[in-house]
Structures are given as C-alpha cells and as structure tokens.
Design an enzyme around this catalytic site. Sequence first.
Site: not given
Length: 281
Positions: A52, A96, A119
């Site tokens: 990422k 995460q 997200d």
Amino acid sequence: MILIDGKKAAAELREELKHEVTGLKAKYNKVPGLTVILIGDLTPSQIYVRNKEKSANEVGLKSEVIKYPDSIEEKKVLEKIEELNKDETVSGILVQLPLPKHIDKQKVIETILPSKDVDGFHPMNVGNLSSGYESSVPCTPLGCYLLIKKVEPNLNGKKAVIVGRSNLNGKPMTQLLLKENCTVTITHSKTKDLKAECLEADIIIAAVGIPELVRGDWVKKDTIVIDVGINKTDNGIVGDVHFDEVSKNAKALTPVPGGVGPMTIACLLKNTIDCFKRSLS
Ligand code: NAP
C-alpha cells in the site's frame, strides 16, 4: 474467453490517479495523504501495508505508516486515530485488520471520521452506500465493480449472483450492482442450491474463501465471473472459482492471482483521493 487482467487495470488506474494528484497539487498546492496504522507483526499484514505504501508513493500521495507492537493498549490506538482525524494533512486513515484480540475492531472503525474512512467500513459509509448516497466504498468490491464495467459497461437488467455475504465483500458488492440496475441474488452457506442460482447468472462474484467452489457446470455461456477468493493450498494460491473448468464456459474471468487483488490497493488510493476532494468542497 476474456481473461480480465487485474494487474493491467490496476496499473491503468494508478496512472490516472497519478495525473489526478499532479493536477490537485498544481491547483491546491497540497496532496492527499494516507495514514495506515499497523499493529503487530503478522506477515501478510506487513506485506499488504508495504504494498500500500509503495503504491501510494508511486501515485504521489503523502503516505505514512504508524507501527505499534501487539501489546499496544486500545486507548492509545483510539487516541492516535482522534489525532489523525484532526490532522488536515491526513485525507484517509486505514487501520490494517486483523487486530489483536484485546482491541475492539468495531470501536476502532467507528472512531475514524467517516470522511477519512478509506476502507468504507464505518456504519455511516455503509448506510450511505446502501441508501445510494456518496460514500467511501470498500476497496475490494469497488475493484470488482470497476473490472466488471470494463467488460460490460451497461449492466442494466443483468442478473448478478453474489456468493458470500460478508460485510467486506458480498454486501457492498450487492449495493454497487443494485445501483447499476442489476437484479441481485446474494447467496451464503445456507443457500439451498448454489449451482442452480449460479446457472441463472449473467455475472457471478465469488467471495467465499473455499478453494475452487464454483465449478465449470455452474456457469452458463456469456457469464462474467469475478473471483475474489485467495486460498492457500498445497498447489499454491487458488481462488474460489475452478479456473480451468470455468474458463471453458465463461465470457470473462479474473485469474487468481492477478485479478481482483491488484485492484484492491489501487482502489484504496482512489478512495484516499476522493476523500481529499470531498474535503475541499
Ligand atoms: P468471510 O467473511 O469468511 O465470508 C464468507 C462468506 O461465504 C460468508 O457469507 C459465508 O456464508 C459464505 N459461504 C461459506 N461457505 C459457503 C458455501 N458453501 N456456499 C455459499 N456461501 C458460503 O469471507 P470474506 O472476507 O468475504 O473473503 C472471501 C474470500 O475473499 C477469501 O478467500 C478472502 O481471502 C478473499 N479476499 C480477497 C481480497 C482481495 O483483495 N482479492 C480481499 C478480501 C478478501 P455465511 O454468511 O452463511 O457464513
């Protein structure tokens, strides 16, 4: 059969995003910023976060990774999120997953400002997506959606069957396809005849976590099949779709690896830029 090349599509999307970031920088003299919080030392999480960060730098985002040991107190993580919520240089925050057991995942998700929730997991974004309003959309289903649209731009009236009803994949996928006027069937582990459902589909999205569950004789000709699954087996990584069998029938199919996976990260970058743009208005 069209092999849907997710690597190529993701590279094209990153290129578009890079141009967009250059334009934003020229106009506003600032760039979108993505901050990722990584807790613990799980190898897959470390790999994802590294990828990422690399992709974010590649398109010109301001990227930061905050690392904490497994033992970090929940309170400290929530305080850091509150701090990032207030930081104007941070457009998107991602924690995460999975998290250590002592940290409440839902509390973490709900502490992130919905406008910085790249997200798309915050209940506000989930609600906005299902109401058809503007929202951050979870990255994997967004990637699937963009791949489907590459093969079939007009989804009006298509019958879509989604295998798996997770909050991460199946449910947001349903909303995206409903918005495109598909007739959507969402299936799960209690579905009576999954093969019969799949045989009705113009589009199948498999997000189950069972290696090669969807077989060749479950798919009619001209079906677009998107394989979200990533399953470690003795024969390496395979998807939720039996690639060799289904590729003989389907109109289009994503490979695993090289299909949905690369699009997921590219969509995270897209979400970060979209959060930045919304913050300007
Ligand atoms: P999940 O949360 O475990 O959900 C799996 C879903 O599949 C559940 O809704 C479950 O039904 C359903 N299911 C289980 N067995 C079934 C069966 N025999 N027939 C029909 N449905 C069945 O999984 P997830 O997080 O959505 O992940 C799914 C897969 O995608 C995994 O392989 C994961 O590694 C992969 N993944 C890939 C990416 C990517 O970037 N490519 C991203 C995320 C996940 P119930 O609800 O009834 O239990």
